[in-house]
Motif scaffolding. Structure first.
Motif, PDB file in Angstrom:
ATOM      1  N   LEU A   1      69.377  22.300 106.356  1.00  0.00           N
ATOM      2  CA  LEU A   1      69.822  23.448 105.555  1.00  0.00           C
ATOM      3  C   LEU A   1      71.138  24.005 106.092  1.00  0.00           C
ATOM      4  O   LEU A   1      72.035  24.388 105.327  1.00  0.00           O
ATOM      5  CB  LEU A   1      68.746  24.537 105.554  1.00  0.00           C
ATOM      6  CG  LEU A   1      67.452  24.175 104.815  1.00  0.00           C
ATOM      7  CD1 LEU A   1      66.338  25.159 105.173  1.00  0.00           C
ATOM      8  CD2 LEU A   1      67.690  24.173 103.297  1.00  0.00           C
TER       9      LEU A   1
ATOM     10  N   LYS B   1      72.953  32.593 108.688  1.00  0.00           N
ATOM     11  CA  LYS B   1      71.759  31.813 109.030  1.00  0.00           C
ATOM     12  C   LYS B   1      70.488  32.458 108.490  1.00  0.00           C
ATOM     13  O   LYS B   1      69.546  31.763 108.114  1.00  0.00           O
ATOM     14  CB  LYS B   1      71.657  31.654 110.550  1.00  0.00           C
ATOM     15  CG  LYS B   1      72.651  30.665 111.125  1.00  0.00           C
ATOM     16  CD  LYS B   1      72.470  30.574 112.627  1.00  0.00           C
ATOM     17  CE  LYS B   1      73.434  29.567 113.244  1.00  0.00           C
ATOM     18  NZ  LYS B   1      73.458  29.695 114.722  1.00  0.00           N
TER      19      LYS B   1
ATOM     20  N   LEU C   1      69.119  31.274 105.280  1.00  0.00           N
ATOM     21  CA  LEU C   1      68.493  29.943 105.184  1.00  0.00           C
ATOM     22  C   LEU C   1      66.975  30.020 105.338  1.00  0.00           C
ATOM     23  O   LEU C   1      66.258  29.070 105.064  1.00  0.00           O
ATOM     24  CB  LEU C   1      69.047  29.016 106.275  1.00  0.00           C
ATOM     25  CG  LEU C   1      70.559  28.844 106.358  1.00  0.00           C
ATOM     26  CD1 LEU C   1      70.930  27.998 107.579  1.00  0.00           C
ATOM     27  CD2 LEU C   1      71.099  28.196 105.086  1.00  0.00           C
TER      28      LEU C   1
END
Lengths: 179, 248
Positions: free
Chosen positions: B111, B188, B191
């Motif tokens: 990802l 982040k 994700l």
């Protein structure tokens, strides 16, 4: 496509398939002919042109791309190309490396695929590089041509190959992974 | 601890250190795995990770501009200067524990690279786009093993549960966002939901439940590592520590 006027690599456009010599300058043609005889160190049956590692050739430089980020042959390939260029009188032609666009098995030429098959490695299906990793179509056995095959291990003797076996002729074989 | 590197160099270091340390850990399995196919798989994944590390650490050195290349960064830094997440430095344990670590990390890495491939920084995007193809194989491999072990025999299931339970406390750190990641435009935390969905789908296939929530363990990104990293480095860096500057 490589032409005499515009040798620059164009993003997203694969090079001339089969390493065909097109309307390039004599020097570029000569360099391409030299490279067509430089074998891949791990699969010597195919050349660096067949594998699509050579992305562009101009009178000043050869542009190459690695197959896998960790491919241990990357340095050996560059050295082999350097030796071929030096030996062919092209010591002034530089070698440059690019990561983008990323190498794809779709860039392996039709001639390269036939050479792989003759060498005992099932070539990757064309146009399938983006396909799902699950439910892959069975590989065709490079020895007997049967499609009665099964995957043993998705990781094989080199980063670019998976291990398969043929249930018709009972032989194990390598399959070039779609990438 | 050395002076803090510029934010973009720090981003590249984090990416490179994650890949390097995981690659080194996985290579410990070489010749020791339970079957030849697994030996080959783990060595292949290790090789991919070390290849990615070479690219990201090379980029970190280039941005930093102090003449350090990937080898220098890999072999001439001490524990506190490593910015990898704690998950990747965890010991291999048994095979199920290794699979658990790979499972949690590879889905995150896939990802992350997919997001990074769209980065406006072409250097990061090029490495990520290339590595993404490799990491998809790692995520598939790890997921397949979670299902085989989890939905397997009583013993394999118990070990898979124990492996996931051990590794789970290090998952939150993967998604902890700070100003360094922001320098690259990376979010982040965004994700996490996609990662959760992937993990849950595989666990359902494996007839396993999510491990119980643990208090998250953090600190790797800022150099506060577990005792395990020092031991790993002492082996990985042995040659350069004993013979500084030795070359082939």
């Amino acid at each position: 496509m490589v032409t005499a006027q515009a040798p620059a690599w164009t993003a997203g456009v694969p090079p001339a398939s089969d390493g065909a010599i097109d309307a390039a300058s004599p020097a570029v043609q000569a360099v391409r002919a030299l490279l067509a005889n430089v074998p891949d160190p791990e699969i010597p049956a195919v050349s660096v042109i067949d594998l699509g590692i050579v992305r562009d050739v101009s009178a000043l430089r050869v542009l190459i791309t690695p197959t896998y980020t960790g491919c241990p042959a990357t340095l050996a390939i560059e050295q082999a190309i350097r030796a071929a260029l030096d030996g062919g009188g092209f010591a002034d032609v530089a070698i440059e490396t690019t990561l983008s666009p990323p190498w794809s098995t779709d860039w392996i030429s039709d001639r390269g695929r036939e050479k792989l098959r003759a060498y005992g490695i099932a070539p990757p299906p064309k146009g399938a590089a983006a396909a799902s990793l699950k439910n892959q179509a069975p590989a065709e056995c490079p020895r007997c041509g049967s499609s009665e095959t099964e995957e043993i291990s998705r990781f094989g003797s080199t980063p670019c190959k998976a291990l398969w076996r043929c249930t018709a002729c009972a032989e194990p074989f390598d399959r070039f992974k779609c990438h | 601890m050395a002076d803090a590197p510029p934010p973009l160099a720090a981003c590249a270091l984090r990416l490179g250190d994650d890949a390097l340390i995981l690659g080194q850990r996985l290579s410990e399995w070489c010749g020791h795995a339970p079957a030849i196919e697994i030996d080959l798989s783990l060595a292949n994944v290790a090789l991919d990770q070390i290849g990615q590390a070479a690219h990201f650490l090379g980029l970190a050195g280039e941005i930093e501009g102090k003449g350090r290349d990937a080898d220098k960064l890999a072999f001439h830094r001490d524990v506190m200067d490593f910015a990898n997440c704690l998950l990747v430095e965890q010991p291999n344990g048994d095979f199920a524990q290794t699979v658990a670590r790979q499972f949690l990390f590879s889905h995150y890495q896939e990802l992350l690279y997919a997001a990074l491939a769209e980065s406006k920084d072409a250097r990061f995007a090029a490495i990520a786009a290339k590595a993404l193809k490799e990491v998809k194989y790692h995520a598939t491999l790890a997921s397949d093993w979670v299902v085989r072990l989890g939905d397997g025999a009583e013993e394999s299931r118990a070990r898979m549960i124990a492996g996931l339970d051990w590794m789970w406390r290090f998952a939150d750190e993967l998604f902890a966002a700070d100003e360094i990641d922001a320098a690259l435009g990376l979010d982040k935390a965004a994700l996490r939901s996609a990662w959760d969905a992937r993990i849950d789908a595989v666990l359902a296939d494996a007839t396993l439940e999510r491990p119980a929530a643990h208090r998250p363990v953090l600190g790797g990104r800022t150099g506060r590592h577990s005792e395990h990293l020092g031991h790993l480095l002492s082996e990985m860096q042995f040659l350069q520590r004993a013979y500084p500057g030795a070359a082939w």
